[in-house]
Design an enzyme around this catalytic site. Sequence first.
Site, PDB file in Angstrom:
ATOM      1  CG  ASP A 151     -11.502   4.161   9.547  1.00 46.19           C
ATOM      2  OD1 ASP A 151     -11.924   3.128   8.991  1.00 46.19           O
ATOM      3  OD2 ASP A 151     -12.013   4.662  10.563  1.00 46.19           O
TER       4      ASP A 151
ATOM      5  CG  HIS B 230      14.673  -2.998  -4.863  1.00 43.04           C
ATOM      6  ND1 HIS B 230      13.723  -3.241  -5.806  1.00 43.04           N
ATOM      7  CD2 HIS B 230      15.632  -2.301  -5.513  1.00 43.04           C
ATOM      8  CE1 HIS B 230      14.092  -2.729  -6.970  1.00 43.04           C
ATOM      9  NE2 HIS B 230      15.253  -2.161  -6.806  1.00 43.04           N
TER      10      HIS B 230
ATOM     11  CG  ASP C  40      18.851   3.882  -5.151  1.00 38.51           C
ATOM     12  OD1 ASP C  40      18.431   4.969  -5.590  1.00 38.51           O
ATOM     13  OD2 ASP C  40      18.774   2.810  -5.784  1.00 38.51           O
TER      14      ASP C  40
ATOM     15  CG  ASP D 172      17.015   5.994  -9.572  1.00 39.31           C
ATOM     16  OD1 ASP D 172      17.433   5.761  -8.424  1.00 39.31           O
ATOM     17  OD2 ASP D 172      16.780   5.089 -10.406  1.00 39.31           O
TER      18      ASP D 172
ATOM     19  CG  HIS E 253      21.377  -4.152 -10.741  1.00 40.97           C
ATOM     20  ND1 HIS E 253      21.871  -3.070 -11.433  1.00 40.97           N
ATOM     21  CD2 HIS E 253      21.976  -4.095  -9.525  1.00 40.97           C
ATOM     22  CE1 HIS E 253      22.702  -2.404 -10.663  1.00 40.97           C
ATOM     23  NE2 HIS E 253      22.803  -3.003  -9.507  1.00 40.97           N
TER      24      HIS E 253
ATOM     25  CG  HIS F  38      15.900   2.435 -14.635  1.00 41.92           C
ATOM     26  ND1 HIS F  38      15.358   3.667 -14.315  1.00 41.92           N
ATOM     27  CD2 HIS F  38      16.665   2.089 -13.567  1.00 41.92           C
ATOM     28  CE1 HIS F  38      15.763   4.017 -13.100  1.00 41.92           C
ATOM     29  NE2 HIS F  38      16.577   3.085 -12.626  1.00 41.92           N
TER      30      HIS F  38
ATOM     31  CG  HIS G  91      12.228   1.281 -12.696  1.00 35.19           C
ATOM     32  ND1 HIS G  91      12.237   0.002 -12.217  1.00 35.19           N
ATOM     33  CD2 HIS G  91      13.325   1.870 -12.155  1.00 35.19           C
ATOM     34  CE1 HIS G  91      13.300  -0.179 -11.428  1.00 35.19           C
ATOM     35  NE2 HIS G  91      13.966   0.949 -11.372  1.00 35.19           N
TER      36      HIS G  91
ATOM     37  CD  GLU H  99      20.261   1.778 -11.594  1.00 34.37           C
ATOM     38  OE1 GLU H  99      20.261   1.387 -10.410  1.00 34.37           O
ATOM     39  OE2 GLU H  99      19.248   2.191 -12.166  1.00 34.37           O
TER      40      GLU H  99
ATOM     41  CE1 TYR I 171      24.656  -3.442  -5.181  1.00 37.94           C
ATOM     42  CE2 TYR I 171      24.833  -4.571  -7.286  1.00 37.94           C
ATOM     43  CZ  TYR I 171      24.483  -3.464  -6.555  1.00 37.94           C
ATOM     44  OH  TYR I 171      23.957  -2.370  -7.200  1.00 37.94           O
TER      45      TYR I 171
ATOM     46  NE  ARG J  37      21.886   0.948  -6.805  1.00 40.36           N
ATOM     47  CZ  ARG J  37      21.444   0.159  -5.848  1.00 40.36           C
ATOM     48  NH1 ARG J  37      21.919  -1.082  -5.731  1.00 40.36           N
ATOM     49  NH2 ARG J  37      20.545   0.575  -4.979  1.00 40.36           N
TER      50      ARG J  37
ATOM     51  CD  GLU K 294      20.313   4.834  -9.791  1.00 39.34           C
ATOM     52  OE1 GLU K 294      20.195   4.606  -8.570  1.00 39.34           O
ATOM     53  OE2 GLU K 294      19.446   4.539 -10.628  1.00 39.34           O
TER      54      GLU K 294
HETATM   55  N1  GLY Z   1      16.035   3.259  -7.188  1.00 43.52           N
HETATM   56  C1  GLY Z   1      15.640   2.204  -8.020  1.00 43.52           C
HETATM   57  C2  GLY Z   1      16.613   1.987  -9.095  1.00 43.52           C
HETATM   58  O1  GLY Z   1      17.743   2.407  -8.982  1.00 43.52           O
HETATM   59  O2  GLY Z   1      16.283   1.432 -10.112  1.00 43.52           O
HETATM   60 MN    MN Z   2      17.829   3.366 -10.915  1.00 40.90          MN
HETATM   61 MN    MN Z   3      18.301   3.998  -7.708  1.00 44.11          MN
END
Ligand code: GLY
Ligand code: MN
Ligand code: MN
Length: 435
Positions: free
Chosen positions: A35, A239, A256, A268, A347, A351, A358, A381, A385, A402, A404
């Site tokens: 539920d 991710h 992250d 972010d 990547h 963004h 995003h 970012e 890797y 990474r 960012e």
């Molecule tokens: N945390 C998701 C990104 O860096 O796009």
């Molecule tokens: Mn990001």
């Molecule tokens: Mn991020």
Amino acid sequence: MDPAFVERRARVSKLLGPHAALLLASPTEKLRNGDVHFKFRQDSDILYLTGFEEPGTVVVIRPDHPETPFVMFVRPRSPTDEIWTGRRAGVEGAVARFGANAAFPIAELEVRMPELLAGVADVHVGFGYDDDWDARVLRILGRMRAAERRGQRAPVRLVDPRLSLHEMRLIKSDVEQDLLRRAAAITAEAHTAAMRAAKAGVKENEIEALIDYTFRRRGGTGPGYPSIVGCGANAVILHYVENSAPLEEGKLLLVDAGCEVAGGFTADVTRTFPIGRPFSPAQRRVYESVLEVQVAAIEAVRPGATIDGIHAQVVDQITRKMVELGLLEGEVSALVEKQAHKPFYMHRTSHWLGLDVHDVGFYSVEGASRPLTAGMVLTIEPGLYIAEDAAAPAELRGIGVRIEDDILVTESGYENLTRATPKSVAEIEKLVLGG
Ligand code: GLY
Ligand code: MN
Ligand code: MN
């Protein structure tokens, strides 16, 4: 009532044009198990224009309407339901506290909508996101068309709000920039706490919990997206959200995580740091390579620059770093031409950021990457890797980095909103070694 919402509704009303209505619906609550539902998060457009956080909501904006340009459909007050599921503003609260010119119970949506859309030619509504909502809108329009013989013309155009509302959301006002600065300040504190607390044997999810706790204790609403806390080779999974492994001495931890604040804006931020020791020589070489490229990319942010242009610069520089690190061999320009960086940097660099991690806003204009203008906020970012089984020098395998930050475009260049989150090797080593 926060004047920011009144001001935003006035601005979007100008963008919608004559004989228009904007319809916004909150998402359907999703069952988690038994539920239990997933924690509800209001639709970002509704948050942006009203600040109303309850599920079961539809907002109608009719800029030309002389008496009721702003109408809300909401869950009505119900003493019995409220005992179970919490307080509701109800139709009274929607008017008194949220400034609606009229409000109705959500159950009356389909019967009242034809009257509300009388005289409207253009319906601005997001479609293709939620089948139930699409079906409701089409049903309402279908009934209006069937009733046209009685004299009232049904709307003739569906318009994607990405053209109006989302272009408006892309440019952050002074109030919105301050909300992002607040989200960034709390995020910096949480990352700093994570660097202090991350020791061998502590689990990734304990660090996730500490970050979550810091966000909420400092007045944030929580993470704006599931935090990624990945040690060693887990950092190579972009991710990674299992966050279940113990931290290992001498490995790198990639975090992250970004705080969302009331009003819905989120940071972010990614940082990568060693557990219990200074960076090893190999880790440091990879880290400083990414850092140098990241700092140069931030410096490229200014009005007129483009996300594609900044990404191209990053690809160029990171490819050069890959050659220096022994990950790639050959002429940099030929490697860039072949996109040889992709196994190690798969990547994009940026963004938009705002109410959604995003965030909304077109990335291109007439087929070309759009020039940045003051008030836009984007991430920078880059990462490297190197999987454990990668064709790479042995000492580099299993290293994922990474870095960012969140960058506001200003009239003269940029403001790094997240600059308070430690980033240099010296600052990071001081924190992880207990300084
Ligand atoms: N945390 C998701 C990104 O860096 O796009
Ligand atoms: Mn990001
Ligand atoms: Mn991020």
